[in-house]
Design a protein around this motif. Structure first.
Motif, PDB file in Angstrom:
ATOM      1  N   ARG B  13       1.014  -1.130   0.026  1.00 44.60           N
ATOM      2  CA  ARG B  13      -0.034   0.021   0.017  1.00 44.60           C
ATOM      3  C   ARG B  13       0.775   1.374   0.096  1.00 44.60           C
ATOM      4  O   ARG B  13       2.146   1.153   0.497  1.00 44.60           O
ATOM      5  N   PHE B  14       0.133   2.263  -0.279  1.00 45.44           N
ATOM      6  CA  PHE B  14       0.737   3.756  -0.518  1.00 45.44           C
ATOM      7  C   PHE B  14       2.542   3.430  -1.476  1.00 45.44           C
ATOM      8  O   PHE B  14       3.408   3.842  -1.115  1.00 45.44           O
ATOM      9  N   ILE B  16       3.960   4.490  -4.681  1.00 44.26           N
ATOM     10  CA  ILE B  16       3.943   5.726  -5.249  1.00 44.26           C
ATOM     11  C   ILE B  16       4.815   5.904  -6.489  1.00 44.26           C
ATOM     12  O   ILE B  16       4.909   7.068  -7.221  1.00 44.26           O
ATOM     13  N   GLY B  19       2.784   4.402 -11.419  1.00 45.06           N
ATOM     14  CA  GLY B  19       1.608   4.867 -11.849  1.00 45.06           C
ATOM     15  C   GLY B  19       1.027   6.054 -11.171  1.00 45.06           C
ATOM     16  O   GLY B  19       1.790   6.547 -10.265  1.00 45.06           O
ATOM     17  N   PRO B  20       0.059   6.905 -11.604  1.00 37.89           N
ATOM     18  CA  PRO B  20      -0.022   8.312 -10.959  1.00 37.89           C
ATOM     19  C   PRO B  20      -0.570   8.093  -9.528  1.00 37.89           C
ATOM     20  O   PRO B  20      -1.220   6.833  -9.213  1.00 37.89           O
ATOM     21  N   GLY B  21      -0.315   8.986  -8.661  1.00 41.69           N
ATOM     22  CA  GLY B  21      -0.829   9.295  -7.374  1.00 41.69           C
ATOM     23  C   GLY B  21      -0.678   7.926  -6.519  1.00 41.69           C
ATOM     24  O   GLY B  21       0.565   7.241  -6.743  1.00 41.69           O
ATOM     25  N   ILE B  22      -1.340   7.857  -5.390  1.00 46.95           N
ATOM     26  CA  ILE B  22      -1.136   6.905  -4.278  1.00 46.95           C
ATOM     27  C   ILE B  22      -1.879   5.726  -4.901  1.00 46.95           C
ATOM     28  O   ILE B  22      -2.951   5.435  -5.119  1.00 46.95           O
ATOM     29  N   ALA B 117      -9.835  -0.575   0.847  1.00 45.63           N
ATOM     30  CA  ALA B 117      -9.444   0.306   2.127  1.00 45.63           C
ATOM     31  C   ALA B 117      -8.898   1.340   1.852  1.00 45.63           C
ATOM     32  O   ALA B 117      -8.809   2.550   2.582  1.00 45.63           O
ATOM     33  N   ASP B 118      -8.051   1.434   0.575  1.00 43.25           N
ATOM     34  CA  ASP B 118      -7.516   3.167   0.484  1.00 43.25           C
ATOM     35  C   ASP B 118      -8.142   3.905  -0.629  1.00 43.25           C
ATOM     36  O   ASP B 118      -7.602   4.870  -1.181  1.00 43.25           O
ATOM     37  N   PRO B 120      -9.978   6.084  -0.322  1.00 46.94           N
ATOM     38  CA  PRO B 120     -10.206   7.777  -0.124  1.00 46.94           C
ATOM     39  C   PRO B 120      -8.896   8.462  -0.620  1.00 46.94           C
ATOM     40  O   PRO B 120      -8.733   9.355  -1.432  1.00 46.94           O
ATOM     41  N   TYR B 121      -7.698   7.490  -0.572  1.00 49.42           N
ATOM     42  CA  TYR B 121      -6.485   7.892  -1.130  1.00 49.42           C
ATOM     43  C   TYR B 121      -6.172   8.040  -2.581  1.00 49.42           C
ATOM     44  O   TYR B 121      -5.639   8.981  -3.227  1.00 49.42           O
ATOM     45  N   SER B 124      -8.277  11.219  -3.703  1.00 51.05           N
ATOM     46  CA  SER B 124      -7.539  12.266  -3.246  1.00 51.05           C
ATOM     47  C   SER B 124      -6.214  12.327  -4.142  1.00 51.05           C
ATOM     48  O   SER B 124      -5.941  13.504  -4.177  1.00 51.05           O
ATOM     49  N   SER B 125      -5.727  11.643  -4.675  1.00 48.73           N
ATOM     50  CA  SER B 125      -4.379  11.707  -5.032  1.00 48.73           C
ATOM     51  C   SER B 125      -4.578  11.250  -6.816  1.00 48.73           C
ATOM     52  O   SER B 125      -3.225  11.286  -7.368  1.00 48.73           O
TER      53      SER B 125
END
Ligand code: SF4
Ligand code: SF4
Lengths: 781, 299
Positions: B13-14, B16, B19-22, B117-118, B120-121, B124-125
């Motif tokens: 997870r996270f 970076i 690919g784009p974003g988180i 689960a991620d 939202p990230y 947002s990213s």
């Protein structure tokens, strides 16, 4: 109404650098020797010895005036903002009648101690020895707060600060002066307000006395300022003379004057009571009208304003807290908690960032100082360019600004205070605490409470040594939580008794006639801040060890109540013995699910502890009529408190630190920042109206380049939309990576950039770790 | 009917850099190439296995007592992979975390629960999910289902592939992806075969087809000293991209972390003894491509 934000005429971020003059000020600042500001102790003692019969407010005001009349003054070369807290450039104020007395226990060690050494002038040292210390031996705050037996217990408890530490015992602090109003009034405007109140025939004798004390304190500041102007005259500093012509008496007519005026008030507030958490509020907002005026008249000079602000930041960093070696571990890193809030919304809920917001961010970006504590308000309505700039500055390192979520904080304050029309204007106090600007005394850092100790007590006392034969044994999770609740009530009750005692002692013996003029309500009521004079009151009580509790409950549930592998007694005994006989049990406990890994079961236990804490704390009302407010942050108390505790069912060994603030226990979150943030956001932050502290760490390589700010922004917004209240993001320097190399178990969650991907630092080979450290050294410069 | 599943050896997870974003990066286990420089040797084999970290072992042999298959070796590498049935009793018994399972069969729903689960990230990213490996195209049915689940939630999807898939089987699935990262390693057929164990004609054909069908694709070239960085291969790669009208390339530099991983799984891969790819040489190659109007994207 949306502010018409015009940035075109401002300098481009990359164009501006602090001027040579300001850089010189910074280097002079750095080379000044931190010294003990003994004069306050000496002057106050002189005054107290002579004046015993007048009221406490009059005595305090008189002592302040006496001190400010003769304090040694300096104006340093090229200074843009003048005035110092002490007779030294970098000084620790000795509030001798408050906690300063206790700190003098280090008098012979100040210079030699390893952490934060302080120079003490030999003549001052002799005076302190001969006439100051003997006088206060029996007269300081703690001595006067309690009858003898209580006092002994209190002193014993507070010297260890295992259960809790009462910060208000150092004197009152942690509030937001109404600087926005003060700069529009000047001292003469304030005097007019007081005079008007004095003309009210219905005032009681004590009210009259309070207002009279206010006037003396106000005069003290004016004298102090006049003395600076005279000195400037003597030194031929025409610029300073001019600066001090208008302020502090008249309303500020320029941004420079406003900042200088704020600085006078800030100094005197911190000299009067204790220099902790006296916060600056929303400077980009309340300075904005002056900015607009300067701009309209064509007088605004951006470079000059930014230089003035840099100089102000240096001034804020001149004061250092006087902590003894015994206290330092609880609050290490020299915190003063002068919070400065930027961004946020206007009274209609629209984004209120303006040109000053961006200019202040430029200052923070290019000119990093120990103080102030920079805090930025964000919300779902924040302007994109504002939040972008905020994340750019954060990605540059230094951990500032910390971020606050309006969408959680405003509703949370709304549930506490009947103050609908003021909520939008909240600002932060101290480290992390949201409060109502200029109208409240939230004493946000009243006490820090060791919540994990409650579980320890239940296990080691109730489970292992039940006080009576028929004490009910704990057979279910609900019964365990019931036992935690009753022990929590008991320990919180004890805290309440003592905190009440300290509050009364502060009111009776240490009112703050100067500070009281700076918060709305005190003049109107003709009552001191310590006596509930402010419009809104509260006391902030912080929990420490939240994640340790959640982790422990989850482990107990699994092993004791669910699989019934062992009894609660066996587990408690193992904790008592620090797992000496059962190393494999410790390993097993450590490997079990932990808060911070997006595991709903553990997170929900942690959440249950939040609810319970809120319920028990929020029932209490302080002596000023304000409700207690729960928060979750620990300064560095999680270390000192953890040091004195036995092992816990979470697998944490005896003496190890507790979790830092609301964060997962060090090294226990293994799935990266999104999972950790999900866990933290699963807790109900709106219950924690006094604030939370969450620190995230990144290595500089992870967030370098144009992608860095986007990632940090994405992470923060994802967390905020799920109900996160606050976060502080640290972009790490190589020194931290070195530390991670030495004690990898403490840095399990540290992500670093390898080649083409991120990795956990601890998962890398030693050679690879070295390579990363070397690289960060280059990357982070 | 057996429930659909695929062996997953890691979920990061996270993430970076893929690919784009988180993003969340899903590593499938199993690969149909055997690159000499493989940096994830633990991903090559499809079957889950137990890894052994010799430096953490204290010789307590709690694992031996726990193992029902008599699959614990007293000397050398702790696990006898031929006898082991992967019950993981030993992993639980080991108090030193010296044994660790690598790979777990997961159902699409189970995997999706972690991915979502991620959400939202991702939102947002501008991020999403990236399927990686091993070689994710070994699991068409599974990925197809994952893509449907992700697309229903509006999650951006990307896949990293070495290009060894059946074009017919994959045509409808590829369309569901937002982005494909396609590894070109060695353009010369013989050399490719020597270094990876497989002919590359299908790989190159698949690359062409991707571009022709207009699926967003980013080409990548791992730089491994003496294997992929000789002048001919760089020239071949540039020519290949030009022929496809592509003017972007991601360069990845080799790092030697994979080699330490060979030991923990008792793998048979030969160690190359190479250092992490030289930064100066990397910069020169970047320059070389840039001069030929191929934009280099590196992380
Ligand atoms: S149980 Fe763990 S530490 Fe003990 S011998 Fe087996 S692998 Fe080594
Ligand atoms: S996984 Fe099971 S079968 Fe394999 S070695 Fe461990 S205990 Fe034995």
């Amino acid at each position: 109404m949306n502010v018409e934000l015009q940035r075109e005429h401002l300098l481009d971020e990359s164009e501006w650098e602090p001027s040579a003059l300001v850089m010189k000020l910074a280097s002079d600042h750095t080379s000044a020797v931190p010294s003990l500001g003994a004069e306050r102790a000496i002057h106050y003692t002189e005054y107290y010895k002579r004046n015993t019969e007048t009221s406490a407010a009059m005595t305090k005001a008189g002592a302040l005036a006496w001190h400010l009349q003769q304090r040694t003054l300096n104006i340093h070369e090229d200074e843009l903002i003048v005035g110092s807290h002490t007779e030294h450039r970098i000084g620790a104020i000795c509030h001798v009648e408050l906690a300063g007395y206790a700190m003098l226990e280090d008098l012979f060690r100040f210079e030699k101690r390893k952490v934060n050494p302080l120079h003490v002038d030999p003549a001052a040292k002799r005076k302190l020895m001969r006439s100051v210390i003997p006088y206060w031996l029996t007269r300081n705050l703690a001595m006067k707060a309690f009858p003898l037996r209580e006092r002994m217990k209190y002193l014993a408890s507070q010297s260890k600060a295992k259960e809790f530490t009462i910060n208000e015992a150092g004197g009152i602090a942690h509030f937001l002066p109404d600087y926005g109003t003060i700069i529009t009034l000047g001292t003469e405007g304030l005097r007019a307000l007081i005079d008007t109140r004095l003309s009210d025939p219905g005032l009681s004798e004590s009210q009259r006395e309070q207002l009279a004390a206010n006037l003396i304190a106000l005069g003290a500041l004016e004298t102090f300022a006049d003395r600076y102007r005279d000195l400037a005259q003597e030194q031929g500093r025409a610029d300073v003379v001019e600066l001090l012509t208008n302020v502090p008496r008249q309303p500020a007519s320029s941004l420079h004057e406003a900042v200088q005026m704020i600085w006078f008030f800030q100094m005197v507030i911190q000299i009067e009571s204790i220099d902790q958490g006296i916060s600056l509020g929303r400077m980009d907002q309340y300075l904005y009208p002056l900015y607009l005026r300067e701009k309209a008249s064509g007088r605004f000079d951006e470079r000059h304003f930014k230089d003035v602000f840099c100089a102000f930041c240096l001034k804020l960093s001149e004061v250092i807290p006087l902590f003894s070696e015994r206290i330092t571990p609880m609050f290490s890193g020299l915190p003063n908690g002068q919070a400065l809030t930027i961004g946020g919304c206007d009274s209609d809920g629209n984004d209120a960032s303006n040109e000053l917001t961006f200019m202040l961010l430029d200052v923070l970006d290019k000119f990093k100082t120990r103080q102030p504590n920079w805090h930025a308000r964000l919300s779902s309505k924040s302007r994109v360019d504002y939040s972008q700039r905020v994340f750019e500055v954060i990605a540059g390192g230094g951990g500032s600004p910390a971020l606050y979520n309006d969408d959680v904080i405003i509703p949370s304050l709304a549930s506490r205070f009947d103050a609908k029309q003021h909520l939008w204007n909240y600002a932060t106090v101290g480290c992390v605490e949201p409060a109502l600007s200029g109208i409240s005394f939230s004493s946000t850092d009243a006490a820090i409470f060791n919540y994990a100790l409650v579980l320890e007590t239940v296990l080691l006392r109730d489970v292992l040594k039940p006080r009576s034969k028929n004490a009910k044994s704990i057979c279910t999770m609900d019964e365990l939580i019931g036992a935690i609740e009753s022990e929590l009530r008991c320990q919180v009750g004890r805290l309440k008794t003592w905190l009440d005692g300290i509050e009364r002692a502060n009111k009776d013996r240490h009112p703050v006639p100067f500070s009281s003029m700076t918060v709305k309500g005190c003049i109107e009521r003709a009552r001191d801040l310590t006596d509930g004079g402010a419009d809104y009151n509260a006391s902030g009580i912080q929990a420490v060890g939240l994640a340790d509790l959640g982790n422990s409950l989850a482990a107990i549930d699994t092993l004791v109540f669910d699989s019934k592998e062992m009894t609660l007694e066996t587990l408690a005994l193992a904790c008592k013995n620090n797992f000496a006989q059962e190393p494999s049990l410790k390993a097993r406990l450590t490997a079990m699910a932990k808060f911070g890994n997006d595991d709903a079961r553990v997170d929900n236990y942690t959440g249950q502890m939040v609810t319970l804490f809120d319920q028990v704390i929020s029932e209490k009302v302080n002596t000023r009529g304000g409700r207690w407010m729960p928060g979750v942050y620990s300064m560095t108390c999680h270390q000192t408190m953890g040091k004195q505790m036995s092992a816990l069912p979470s697998g944490r060994s005896k003496g190890e630190p507790l979790a830092d603030g609301i964060a997962p226990t060090d090294g226990s979150d293994c799935l990266g920042p999104t999972a950790a943030l999900n866990s933290v956001a699963r807790l109900d932050h709106s219950r924690l109206a006094n604030g939370i502290n969450l620190n995230l760490k990144f290595d500089a390589n992870t967030v370098k380049g144009t992608k860095g700010p986007l990632l940090l922004g994405g992470l923060t917004k994802g967390y905020f939309t799920q109900g996160g209240m606050q976060v502080q993001i640290n972009v790490l320097d190589p020194a931290v990576l070195m530390a991670a190399r030495m004690t990898p178990e403490k840095y399990r969650n540290l992500l670093v950039r390898v080649s083409g991907y991120s990795a956990y630092f601890v998962d890398l080979t030693p050679e690879m770790q070295d390579e990363i450290i070397a690289r960060t050294r280059q990357g982070a410069g | 009917m057996r429930q659909l599943s695929a062996p997953i050896f890691d979920i990061q997870r996270f993430s970076i850099h893929d690919g784009p974003g988180i993003r969340t990066l899903v590593f499938f286990k199993g690969c149909n190439l055997h690159c000499a420089w493989c940096q994830n040797p633990e991903s090559q084999d499809v079957e889950p296995l137990v890894a052994f970290y010799a430096d953490r072992c204290n010789g307590s042999f709690d694992c031996l007592k726990a193992c029902p298959q008599d699959a614990i070796n007293r000397d050398g590498f702790r696990i006898n992979h031929t006898k082991c049935d992967n019950c993981l009793a030993c992993v639980e018994a080991c108090s030193r975390s010296a044994l660790r399972p690598i790979g777990e069969h997961m159902s699409p729903e189970h995997l999706f629960a972690t991915l979502v689960a991620d959400l939202p990230y991702y939102r947002s990213s501008g991020g999403g999910v990236t399927f990686s490996g091993g070689e994710p195209t070994l699991y068409p049915k599974f990925i197809d289902q994952m893509l449907d689940l992700c697309n229903d939630e509006g999650i951006h999807t990307a896949m990293e592939t070495c290009g060894t898939y059946s074009p017919d089987r994959w045509a409808p699935i590829l369309k569901k992806l937002d982005l494909v990262y396609f590894d070109l390693k060695i353009i010369d057929r013989e050399q490719h075969k020597a270094a990876t164990g497989r002919d590359n004609s299908q790989i190159l054909a698949n690359a062409r087809l991707l571009v022709e069908t207009g699926i967003p694709v980013e080409f990548r070239l791992p730089l491994v000293e003496g294997y992929t960085d000789d002048r001919e291969n760089l020239q071949d790669t540039a020519d290949f991209l030009k022929a496809l009208n592509q003017n972007r390339l991601h360069l990845l530099s080799y790092h030697n972390m994979g080699e330490t991983k060979i030991d923990i799984i008792n793998g048979s891969q030969n160690k190359l003894g190479l250092k992490t790819y030289d930064a100066t040489r990397f910069a020169q190659i970047r320059e070389w491509f840039t001069e030929r109007n191929i934009e280099i994207c590196d992380e």
